[in-house]
Design a protein around this motif. Structure first.
Motif, PDB file in Angstrom:
ATOM      1  N   LEU A 111      10.223   0.742   3.349  1.00  0.00           N
ATOM      2  CA  LEU A 111       9.084   1.633   2.778  1.00  0.00           C
ATOM      3  C   LEU A 111       9.523   2.329   1.185  1.00  0.00           C
ATOM      4  O   LEU A 111      10.610   2.526   1.414  1.00  0.00           O
ATOM      5  CB  LEU A 111       8.678   2.419   3.541  1.00  0.00           C
ATOM      6  N   GLN A 112       8.518   2.450   0.612  1.00  0.00           N
ATOM      7  CA  GLN A 112       8.843   3.298  -0.589  1.00  0.00           C
ATOM      8  C   GLN A 112       7.789   4.399  -0.559  1.00  0.00           C
ATOM      9  O   GLN A 112       8.187   5.574  -0.137  1.00  0.00           O
ATOM     10  CB  GLN A 112       8.878   2.359  -1.840  1.00  0.00           C
ATOM     11  N   CYS A 113       6.547   4.211  -1.109  1.00  0.00           N
ATOM     12  CA  CYS A 113       5.865   5.468  -1.036  1.00  0.00           C
ATOM     13  C   CYS A 113       5.274   5.740   0.201  1.00  0.00           C
ATOM     14  O   CYS A 113       4.894   6.758   0.603  1.00  0.00           O
ATOM     15  CB  CYS A 113       4.461   5.189  -2.085  1.00  0.00           C
ATOM     16  N   GLY A 114       5.314   4.728   1.081  1.00  0.00           N
ATOM     17  CA  GLY A 114       4.756   5.112   2.632  1.00  0.00           C
ATOM     18  C   GLY A 114       3.375   5.039   3.062  1.00  0.00           C
ATOM     19  O   GLY A 114       3.048   5.308   4.065  1.00  0.00           O
ATOM     20  N   PHE A 115       2.463   4.471   2.003  1.00  0.00           N
ATOM     21  CA  PHE A 115       1.294   4.707   2.093  1.00  0.00           C
ATOM     22  C   PHE A 115       0.738   3.563   2.922  1.00  0.00           C
ATOM     23  O   PHE A 115      -0.173   3.628   3.803  1.00  0.00           O
ATOM     24  CB  PHE A 115       0.435   4.549   0.880  1.00  0.00           C
ATOM     25  N   CYS A 116       1.195   2.224   2.927  1.00  0.00           N
ATOM     26  CA  CYS A 116       0.986   1.213   3.647  1.00  0.00           C
ATOM     27  C   CYS A 116       1.465   1.208   4.989  1.00  0.00           C
ATOM     28  O   CYS A 116       1.296   0.330   5.955  1.00  0.00           O
ATOM     29  CB  CYS A 116       1.315  -0.253   2.929  1.00  0.00           C
ATOM     30  N   THR A 117       2.618   2.036   5.075  1.00  0.00           N
ATOM     31  CA  THR A 117       3.471   1.820   6.054  1.00  0.00           C
ATOM     32  C   THR A 117       3.021   1.955   7.780  1.00  0.00           C
ATOM     33  O   THR A 117       3.317   1.410   8.575  1.00  0.00           O
ATOM     34  CB  THR A 117       4.843   2.975   6.048  1.00  0.00           C
ATOM     35  N   CYS A 148       1.183  -4.594   0.532  1.00  0.00           N
ATOM     36  CA  CYS A 148       2.291  -3.342   0.234  1.00  0.00           C
ATOM     37  C   CYS A 148       2.631  -3.476  -1.129  1.00  0.00           C
ATOM     38  O   CYS A 148       2.950  -4.502  -1.715  1.00  0.00           O
ATOM     39  CB  CYS A 148       3.445  -3.287   0.921  1.00  0.00           C
ATOM     40  N   ARG A 149       2.165  -2.493  -2.080  1.00  0.00           N
ATOM     41  CA  ARG A 149       2.609  -2.667  -3.565  1.00  0.00           C
ATOM     42  C   ARG A 149       3.906  -2.308  -4.068  1.00  0.00           C
ATOM     43  O   ARG A 149       4.184  -2.684  -5.220  1.00  0.00           O
ATOM     44  CB  ARG A 149       1.408  -1.603  -4.112  1.00  0.00           C
ATOM     45  N   CYS A 150       4.585  -1.602  -3.156  1.00  0.00           N
ATOM     46  CA  CYS A 150       5.961  -1.277  -3.569  1.00  0.00           C
ATOM     47  C   CYS A 150       6.984  -2.004  -3.215  1.00  0.00           C
ATOM     48  O   CYS A 150       8.071  -2.283  -4.069  1.00  0.00           O
ATOM     49  CB  CYS A 150       6.194   0.152  -2.902  1.00  0.00           C
ATOM     50  N   THR A 151       7.114  -2.709  -2.129  1.00  0.00           N
ATOM     51  CA  THR A 151       8.362  -3.336  -1.340  1.00  0.00           C
ATOM     52  C   THR A 151       8.613  -4.498  -1.710  1.00  0.00           C
ATOM     53  O   THR A 151       9.845  -5.175  -1.666  1.00  0.00           O
ATOM     54  CB  THR A 151       8.541  -2.959   0.005  1.00  0.00           C
TER      55      THR A 151
ATOM     56  N   MET B 197      -1.415   1.739  -3.759  1.00  0.00           N
ATOM     57  CA  MET B 197      -2.163   1.585  -2.464  1.00  0.00           C
ATOM     58  C   MET B 197      -2.886   2.963  -2.218  1.00  0.00           C
ATOM     59  O   MET B 197      -4.289   2.919  -1.508  1.00  0.00           O
ATOM     60  CB  MET B 197      -1.586   1.377  -1.189  1.00  0.00           C
TER      61      MET B 197
HETATM   62  S1  FES Z   1       5.276   1.260   0.637  1.00  0.00           S
HETATM   63 FE1  FES Z   1       3.975   2.094  -1.134  1.00  0.00          FE
HETATM   64  S2  FES Z   1       2.490   0.426  -0.615  1.00  0.00           S
HETATM   65 FE2  FES Z   1       3.705  -0.069   0.812  1.00  0.00          FE
END
Ligand code: FES
Ligand code: FES
Lengths: 176, 774
Positions: A111-117, A148-151, B197
């Motif tokens: 996880l990065q931003c954690g929004f999709c987590t 997930c846009r980050c990982t 997201m």
């Molecule tokens: S950790 Fe940022 S969208 Fe998945």
């Protein structure tokens, strides 16, 4: 505005929903159009369930309803009346250690931003409840239901593989 | 830099430390904007233009205003303010003021025309449908070439061209005249969008007694947003306080102030209740700023032996409806031209840059900014040259890359590469995907394999000098504060919020490396303009590790010096004898723990008697010199010639960002940017139809890569510490997004070349790859 106006009718619309959330009974009063995701967030304060598309595409809102992973943005709250719901908050109680899936996510930088987590955790929880000994191709297929846009997903895939090995799913295990 | 090691010789610097922020996020205890609405807040829904271009003749809010749960409906006429405008000072750049709500004219589908404030978002959306706007439609401006000929979007400007520039090195023409070969091509990059997201969101609260406007926002740049709000609303900077908690991804889109954020601030100042806006996905896809759209004409002059002599570009950037308040319309085309030579030795360059307005969402930074388009075009052209000359694409690049002996190397466009491993990263990346074994052309099952390689330079870690080498004069410095509590725990206060980059962990590692203490004893605090030192630019441009990191190293060294004074007094030794190890101050005669020192600094009268200022707070300012990271992306693709389906089957990224603070975080940034790069090359398209309507309005149209679209990526780190920045740190967050689209496009081009198909733009559509009928 006349009482026939749909807006006025909607304003008068309030339905009580009784359900079990994270092993505890809960009641919420919602409009019939309210999604389960919004109800969990707004009525029960369970804001770990996120919404990122509200169209059933991204998977961020995934929770377990009667043991199935479902998109809470596509289910009306009233449809969950009488259901058993598990959200991300139900994986590990505050003060308890992380669930083995959560632990794997941090170990593998999933996880990065954690929004999709939270949504991913619930899908993985459902997957690993049903399946033991998953391989990378199967994991990629299941995870591809989530955006997930980050990982770039590699850490997520590795986390699922780790959790599959680490989570002791003998009966009675927490949240199993 | 002093990096003090623990007893085992380890430092927190370079450790693959799991992130401190994870526990909260994994337990569903993140705090994104929608998770914590202010008490009694009003919810906003914007009424948005369905037209790409129209005059607004009338807005009737009567019906909406009396709908259930509606408190008010605002239009442009209700809240006068100073419009948003970019702060870029480049001669010839035209300004395009943008109001929070469109008043006379709408310039793209999705532009906000009115805002409904209601008791819930659902109520606000219901009422938004009742706002009646009468439009007089005008012709859309979709094609940027045609934009120059069409009536201007803003009649006051006289033209849709907002910038035209030209810069040639003196020997350019001669180099082209003398060259044995000239290879040219025209390439384009489609519209992309960052698609975090968590979309854009903010909550504003005004206190009429104190006059303080507090705005919690999902932003990358709290100080910048504070400046924009203060300017637009005519308030003093200190009367605006911006708070940031968790941000669900940014990737550049959340650098600028959004007009909607200004509208929310305006509404809150006049309301006696807080105002909350959380955009939905459709709003994010059509109304949030986009990225990238560019058309690039390139010509490369080469000697017979393949030596690059000169490279010329003509770049046309499609800025969308406004030269946006982030870094203006120049964020794409101008930056693309600046990085034209990339990682190669090219003695002469020439560039033409134009940027035009169209009736599309404005362009703002998206990870890699204009560099992605320029880089992709150049790499495709180099592969084209290799095919023409019958050269191996790796070997042609090897011949022309910046070599160790060339460093520091100054490009004709004015960038000085301070250090790097340009050749070494190329060799490793080629080896990791077994480039030598990839044979172009059909495989046994009839699919075409292709190999692509894309060595890059990333202008990184922007301080003001880096910004100047890349573009324009730009204040890009930061201050930080470090303080030790009586418990011995350290707080590091910085002005740069994280959108998932893990600053809470990596910055703690930096601070801990100086004090030789456990990074868990360092708490990183950010996200409040009233309490954090100034970060002029915020979290962008791969700058936090370099600028904030460098400032923290210095502030912590200053704190260490103060600790040494107290420790020296307590131990009865010369402070110069003190070093730090294992969370203790150590001298030959004994040692003392950080907590004891910190407690004594607060409570021990003898310390106060001996030392004039025994406070354990230190600050530092840092505006680093320019630095450049580098690396290489290599991929192998398979193309099904029957369907045009592309699979990326193998990939490697070898990166060099100087001193690595936490390799796990660097891996994560690289993998995330790689995925975005594959999306840019193959799937993502925020383009517009000829009628000016956006094609992507949901995630069913805007296709983000999924776990099944991506191969396992091999990662390696080489470390060439920056010679001039503190700690040798360079930035790296954008690298893979600069270079991956080029690698994928080159691989696809190689795969389909035997079929007579050429690749000239991204995203590559499957139907373009199907071999033409005989
Ligand atoms: S950790 Fe940022 S969208 Fe998945
Ligand atoms: S919010 Fe439910 S699937 Fe995206």
């Amino acid at each position: 505005m006349s009482p026939e106006d749909p807006l006025v009718r909607r304003a008068a619309d309030a339905i009580t929903v009784a359900l079990t959330v994270n092993d505890r009974p809960a009641r919420m009063i919602v409009e019939s159009r309210t999604s389960l995701a919004d109800a969990l967030r707004d009525e029960l304060g369970l804001t770990g369930t996120h919404v990122a598309c509200e169209q059933g595409i991204c998977g961020a809102c995934t929770v377990e309803v009667d043991g199935e992973a479902v998109r809470a943005c596509l289910l009306l709250a009233v449809q969950a009346d009488g259901a058993e719901v598990r959200t991300v908050e139900g994986l590990a109680a505050p003060g308890e250690p992380l669930h083995p899936i959560q632990q794997a996510f941090t170990d593998q930088h999933a996880l990065q931003c954690g929004f999709c987590t939270p949504g991913l955790l619930m899908t993985v929880h459902h997957l690993l409840t049903e399946r033991h000994g998953v391989d990378e191709a199967e994991v990629r297929t299941v995870v591809s239901g989530h955006l997930c846009r980050c990982t770039g997903y590699q850490g997520i895939v590795d986390a699922v593989l780790q959790a599959d090995r680490a989570w002791d799913r003998t009966p009675g295990d927490r949240a199993g | 830099m002093i990096v003090v090691r623990d007893a085992d010789g380890n430092s927190s610097l370079g450790a693959r430390l799991p992130r401190f922020e994870d526990g909260r996020l994994l337990r569903g205890r993140g705090r994104f904007i929608a998770d914590d609405p202010p008490a009694r807040c009003l919810h906003v829904a914007f009424v948005r233009s369905p037209h790409p271009h129209a005059l607004i003749e009338d807005v009737d809010v009567t019906r909406a205003g009396s709908a259930p749960g509606v408190v008010s409906v605002l239009t442009a006429a209700d809240r006068p303010h100073v419009p948003l405008v970019d702060a870029v000072a480049v001669p010839g750049l035209v300004k395009t003021p943008q109001p929070a709500l469109a008043g006379e004219r709408v310039r793209f589908v999705g532009e906000a025309v009115a805002m409904v404030l209601a008791e819930s978002r659902a109520r606000a959306e219901d009422a938004a449908e009742l706002v009646e706007v009468r439009y007089a439609a005008l012709a859309p401006v979709v094609d940027p070439e045609a934009a120059l000929l069409l009536p201007p979007l803003d009649p006051a400007l006289g033209s849709n061209e907002v910038y035209r520039g030209r810069r040639d090195t003196p020997g350019l023409e001669a180099a082209f005249a003398e060259a044995d070969h000239v290879v040219s091509g025209t390439f384009s990059t489609g519209r992309l969008t960052a698609a975090p997201m968590e979309g854009r969101a903010c909550a504003a609260t005004f206190d009429p007694v104190t006059g303080l406007l507090t705005v919690r926002c999902s932003t990358q740049s709290p100080h910048l947003l504070q400046r924009k709000i203060a300017t637009c609303l005519g308030m003093d900077l200190t009367a605006v306080r911006v708070l940031v908690d968790d941000v669900g991804g940014g990737f550049g889109q959340k650098i600028p102030a959004s007009p909607e954020e200004i509208a929310v601030a305006l509404a809150a100042r006049a309301a006696d209740r807080p105002v909350l806006w959380v955009e939905d996905r459709r709003e994010n896809l059509v109304a949030a700023p986009h990225g990238k759209e560019q058309h690039v004409e390139l010509a490369l002059a080469l000697d017979a032996d393949g030596t690059f002599r000169a490279l010329r570009c003509d770049v046309l950037g499609d800025a969308g409806a406004y030269s946006f308040n982030s870094a203006s319309a120049l964020i794409e085309a101008y930056l693309a031209a600046g990085l034209l030579p990339g990682a190669y030795r090219i003695p002469e360059t020439g560039w033409r840059v134009r940027s035009v307005l169209t009736t599309k969402a404005p362009i703002a930074p998206y990870r890699g900014v204009g560099w992605t388009s320029g880089h992709t075009a150049r790499e495709l052209l180099i592969d084209r040259a290799a095919r023409l000359l019958g050269r191996d694409p790796v070997d042609l690049r090897r011949q022309n890359l910046v070599r160790p002996g060339d460093l520091p190397y100054t490009t004709p466009t004015g960038m000085t590469y301070d250090s790097g491993s340009h050749l070494a990263t190329l060799e490793r990346a080629a080896k990791l995907v077994d480039a030598a074994d990839v044979v172009a052309g059909p495989t046994a099952d009839g699919r075409c394999r292709g190999f692509g390689i894309s060595p890059y330079v990333e202008p990184s870690g922007w301080g003001s000098a880096g910004a100047a080498e890349s573009s324009w004069s730009f204040a890009s410095h930061d201050s930080v504060r470090v303080e030790m509590a009586a418990s011995g725990a350290v707080t590091a206060v910085v002005g740069t919020p994280s959108q998932g980059q893990g600053h809470t962990t990596t910055l703690a590692q930096l601070v801990a490396s100086v004090l030789a203490c456990d990074p868990r004893r360092v708490r990183v605090v950010t996200g409040d303009t009233a309490g954090t030192p100034l970060s002029t630019a915020g979290t962008r441009a791969s700058r936090v590790a370099t600028v904030i990191g460098g400032a923290l190293l210095q502030a912590t060294e200053r704190l260490a010096a103060k600790l040494a004074l107290v420790a020296g007094h307590l131990l009865g030794v010369d402070p110069a004898e003190i070093s730090f190890r294992d969370g203790r101050a150590v001298a030959a005669s004994g040692s003392i723990g950080l907590a004891e020192i910190a407690t004594a600094a607060v409570a021990d009268p003898s310390v106060r008697a001996a030392l004039p200022e025994p406070d354990l707070t230190a600050t530092a300012f840092y505006d680093p010199p320019a630095t450049y990271s580098n690396g290489c992306v290599a991929v192998v693709v398979e193309v099904d010639p029957g369907t045009g389906r592309v699979d990326v089957v193998d990939a490697a990224v070898v990166e060099d960002c100087g001193t690595v603070i936490n390799p796990m975080v660097v891996d994560g940034q690289t993998l995330g940017a790689f995925a975005q790069g594959v999306g840019a090359a193959l799937y993502e398209d925020a383009g517009y139809g000829a009628d000016g309507s956006p094609r992507a309005t949901s995630f069913a149209d805007y296709l983000l890569p999924t776990a099944r679209c991506l191969p396992r990526v091999a990662l390696e780190h080489l470390e060439s510490p920056a010679p001039h920045t503190r700690g040798g740190i360079k930035g790296m967050g954008e690298s893979a997004m600069i270079a991956t689209p080029g690698a994928v496009a080159c691989a696809v081009a190689a795969a389909v070349a035997p079929l007579g198909v050429t690749v000239t733009h991204i995203p590559i559509r499957p139907d373009e790859l199907v071999a033409p009928e005989e």
